[in-house]
Design a protein around this motif. Structure first.
Motif, PDB file in Angstrom:
ATOM      1  N   ALA A 324      66.425  72.874  58.031  1.00  0.00           N
ATOM      2  CA  ALA A 324      66.923  72.155  56.849  1.00  0.00           C
ATOM      3  C   ALA A 324      66.463  70.694  56.897  1.00  0.00           C
ATOM      4  N   LEU A 325      66.515  70.098  58.052  1.00  0.00           N
ATOM      5  CA  LEU A 325      66.078  68.701  58.186  1.00  0.00           C
ATOM      6  C   LEU A 325      64.576  68.574  57.938  1.00  0.00           C
ATOM      7  N   ILE A 326      63.836  69.573  58.392  1.00  0.00           N
ATOM      8  CA  ILE A 326      62.374  69.544  58.184  1.00  0.00           C
ATOM      9  C   ILE A 326      62.073  69.670  56.684  1.00  0.00           C
ATOM     10  N   ALA A 327      62.807  70.597  56.010  1.00  0.00           N
ATOM     11  CA  ALA A 327      62.579  70.793  54.567  1.00  0.00           C
ATOM     12  C   ALA A 327      62.879  69.510  53.796  1.00  0.00           C
ATOM     13  N   ASP A 328      63.825  68.734  54.294  1.00  0.00           N
ATOM     14  CA  ASP A 328      64.231  67.489  53.635  1.00  0.00           C
ATOM     15  C   ASP A 328      63.384  66.290  54.128  1.00  0.00           C
ATOM     16  N   ARG A 329      62.412  66.548  54.936  1.00  0.00           N
ATOM     17  CA  ARG A 329      61.594  65.520  55.609  1.00  0.00           C
ATOM     18  C   ARG A 329      62.469  64.464  56.278  1.00  0.00           C
ATOM     19  N   ASN A 330      63.598  64.940  56.791  1.00  0.00           N
ATOM     20  CA  ASN A 330      64.504  64.025  57.477  1.00  0.00           C
ATOM     21  C   ASN A 330      64.228  64.095  58.988  1.00  0.00           C
ATOM     22  N   TYR A 331      63.055  63.641  59.354  1.00  0.00           N
ATOM     23  CA  TYR A 331      62.668  63.708  60.768  1.00  0.00           C
ATOM     24  C   TYR A 331      63.475  62.741  61.617  1.00  0.00           C
ATOM     25  N   GLN A 332      64.072  61.745  60.952  1.00  0.00           N
ATOM     26  CA  GLN A 332      64.928  60.803  61.662  1.00  0.00           C
ATOM     27  C   GLN A 332      66.092  61.550  62.319  1.00  0.00           C
ATOM     28  N   ASP A 333      66.762  62.393  61.516  1.00  0.00           N
ATOM     29  CA  ASP A 333      67.887  63.152  62.077  1.00  0.00           C
ATOM     30  C   ASP A 333      67.414  64.333  62.919  1.00  0.00           C
ATOM     31  N   LEU A 334      66.224  64.827  62.631  1.00  0.00           N
ATOM     32  CA  LEU A 334      65.666  65.905  63.474  1.00  0.00           C
ATOM     33  C   LEU A 334      65.501  65.384  64.908  1.00  0.00           C
ATOM     34  N   ASP A 335      64.995  64.182  65.002  1.00  0.00           N
ATOM     35  CA  ASP A 335      64.818  63.517  66.305  1.00  0.00           C
ATOM     36  C   ASP A 335      66.159  63.451  67.046  1.00  0.00           C
ATOM     37  N   GLN A 336      67.195  63.041  66.322  1.00  0.00           N
ATOM     38  CA  GLN A 336      68.516  62.908  66.933  1.00  0.00           C
ATOM     39  C   GLN A 336      69.106  64.279  67.287  1.00  0.00           C
ATOM     40  N   LEU A 337      68.811  65.276  66.439  1.00  0.00           N
ATOM     41  CA  LEU A 337      69.304  66.641  66.708  1.00  0.00           C
ATOM     42  C   LEU A 337      68.772  67.123  68.071  1.00  0.00           C
ATOM     43  N   VAL A 338      67.497  66.856  68.307  1.00  0.00           N
ATOM     44  CA  VAL A 338      66.887  67.272  69.581  1.00  0.00           C
ATOM     45  C   VAL A 338      67.551  66.530  70.739  1.00  0.00           C
ATOM     46  N   ILE A 339      67.735  65.242  70.572  1.00  0.00           N
ATOM     47  CA  ILE A 339      68.350  64.438  71.640  1.00  0.00           C
ATOM     48  C   ILE A 339      69.764  64.950  71.944  1.00  0.00           C
ATOM     49  N   GLU A 340      70.532  65.191  70.882  1.00  0.00           N
ATOM     50  CA  GLU A 340      71.917  65.643  71.116  1.00  0.00           C
ATOM     51  C   GLU A 340      71.954  67.038  71.713  1.00  0.00           C
TER      52      GLU A 340
END
Ligand code: GLO
Ligand code: MG
Length: 345
Positions: A324-340
């Motif tokens: 969902a984050l990728i579809a929204d081009r929200n790589y900022q939160d994708l980055d944080q998702l991986v970290i968390e």
């Protein structure tokens, strides 16, 4: 812990004694039997060999004696239920390989390298493996003008062809590394390894081995190297370890320098089904020089532990949220998702 399809492997040189160019060893040398017992105790399935790990002092022995000792080793390994994953010609110790093995400027020395590689194939056959690993340690230059890159490529192809012709079943697995001991190596990346395969007489029997530290030294992300090699069906072995930036080859425990880079390697292995055709996960790691004798095996056990924990992390990765984050081009939160996800709850 995640149920894992992976099988693990390590080499006798990974029980190293801590010597470096600035000081002597810090742990005592252990016998082959000690290493074999340790490997079993740690739950490893296979051992990887240099030709002279399999048959010590190999150059002082007749061909018949070499094969006899290889047979004895095979019996010993069978008795312990440990497989030989591969055999690699150690073409960087002998006086004949000072100027390189297959790319030496001396014709006589090039022949030594080819003959020794053919003998490695004979040893591998006895040990029950068709996999020959070629870490092309000295195939490069200190002084660029001392060799021609075009000629060296030609010589490398000739050497690979000689090995392929020697045994119709052998598979050659090139382990790229960009530097060390050489200033520049001729086969620094997986792309080079796969490209040179296409020039040989049997490209389908020439594949590659990725070592995390070597990819990092080349400035690559090892996960991308894994994906690339596996897109060609060419990743036949793997040396997982870690490396803290561009310096000497560190062979740190897997995940030691960069957990996220390690995680992405596991994701690449998982999405491409590494191990399903019998490939082993090998750890080409060394204990830190400071490691005490009683902690001699920690780097192996810890690397395996980290590997299995990261398999679990890869299998529980929140794919839907990520998509969902990728579809929204929200790589900022994708980055944080991986970290968390890596940090855990
Ligand atoms: C060194 C290499 C070395 C090889 C081994 C097998 O940088 O990683 O450990 O993997 O000799 O050929
Ligand atoms: Mg290696």
């Amino acid at each position: 812990m995640a149920k894992s399809q992976y099988r693990f492997c390590v080499g006798p040189w990974n029980f190293s004694e801590g010597g470096d160019p600035y000081g002597p060893t810090t742990r005592s040398a252990q016998t082959f039997d000690w290493k074999l017992a340790a490997l079993k105790k740690l739950g490893f399935d296979a051992m990887m060999f240099h030709d002279d790990d399999a048959v010590p002092d190999i150059d002082s022995k007749s061909a018949a004696q070499v094969l006899k000792e290889a047979k004895e080793l095979k019996k010993r390994l069978d008795g312990e239920g440990i497989a030989a994953e591969m055999v690699a010609p150690r073409l960087w110790f002998a006086p004949q390989t000072v100027d390189g093995g297959y790319t030496s400027n001396s014709k006589k020395d090039r022949q030594y390298a080819i003959d020794r590689s053919k003998q490695t194939i004979d040893i591998a056959r006895v040990l029950g493996t068709d996999l020959i690993v070629l870490w092309l340690a000295r195939e490069g230059t200190y002084v660029r003008e001392s060799k021609s890159g075009a000629r060296s490529t030609e010589l490398l192809v000739q050497a690979l062809d000689a090995m392929l012709a020697h045994d119709k079943k052998a598979r050659l697995c090139i382990e790229p590394k960009p530097n060390e001991p050489m200033d520049h190596a001729y086969i620094p990346s997986i792309g080079h390894a796969l490209a040179i395969a296409s020039l040989t007489l049997d490209p389908k029997r020439v594949g590659a081995l990725i070592e995390s530290a070597h990819a990092i030294l080349a400035g690559f992300d090892p996960a991308d190297e894994i994906d690339f090699a596996m897109s060609f069906g060419k990743l036949w072995s793997l040396h997982l370890n870690d490396q803290n930036g561009l310096k000497f080859d560190q062979d740190k425990p897997f995940g030691s320098a960069n957990l996220r880079v390690a995680f992405n390697q596991i994701r690449a292995l998982e999405r491409n089904g590494y191990g399903k055709k019998g490939e082993y996960v090998c750890f080409d790691v060394h204990p830190f020089r400071t490691t005490r004798e009683e902690h001699f095996l920690k780097h192996l056990d810890n690397s395996k532990k980290t590997f299995l924990r990261l398999v679990e992390k890869a299998r529980t990765y929140p794919v839907k949220q990520a998509d969902a984050l990728i579809a929204d081009r929200n790589y900022q939160d994708l980055d944080q998702l991986v970290i968390e996800h890596l940090l855990g709850k």
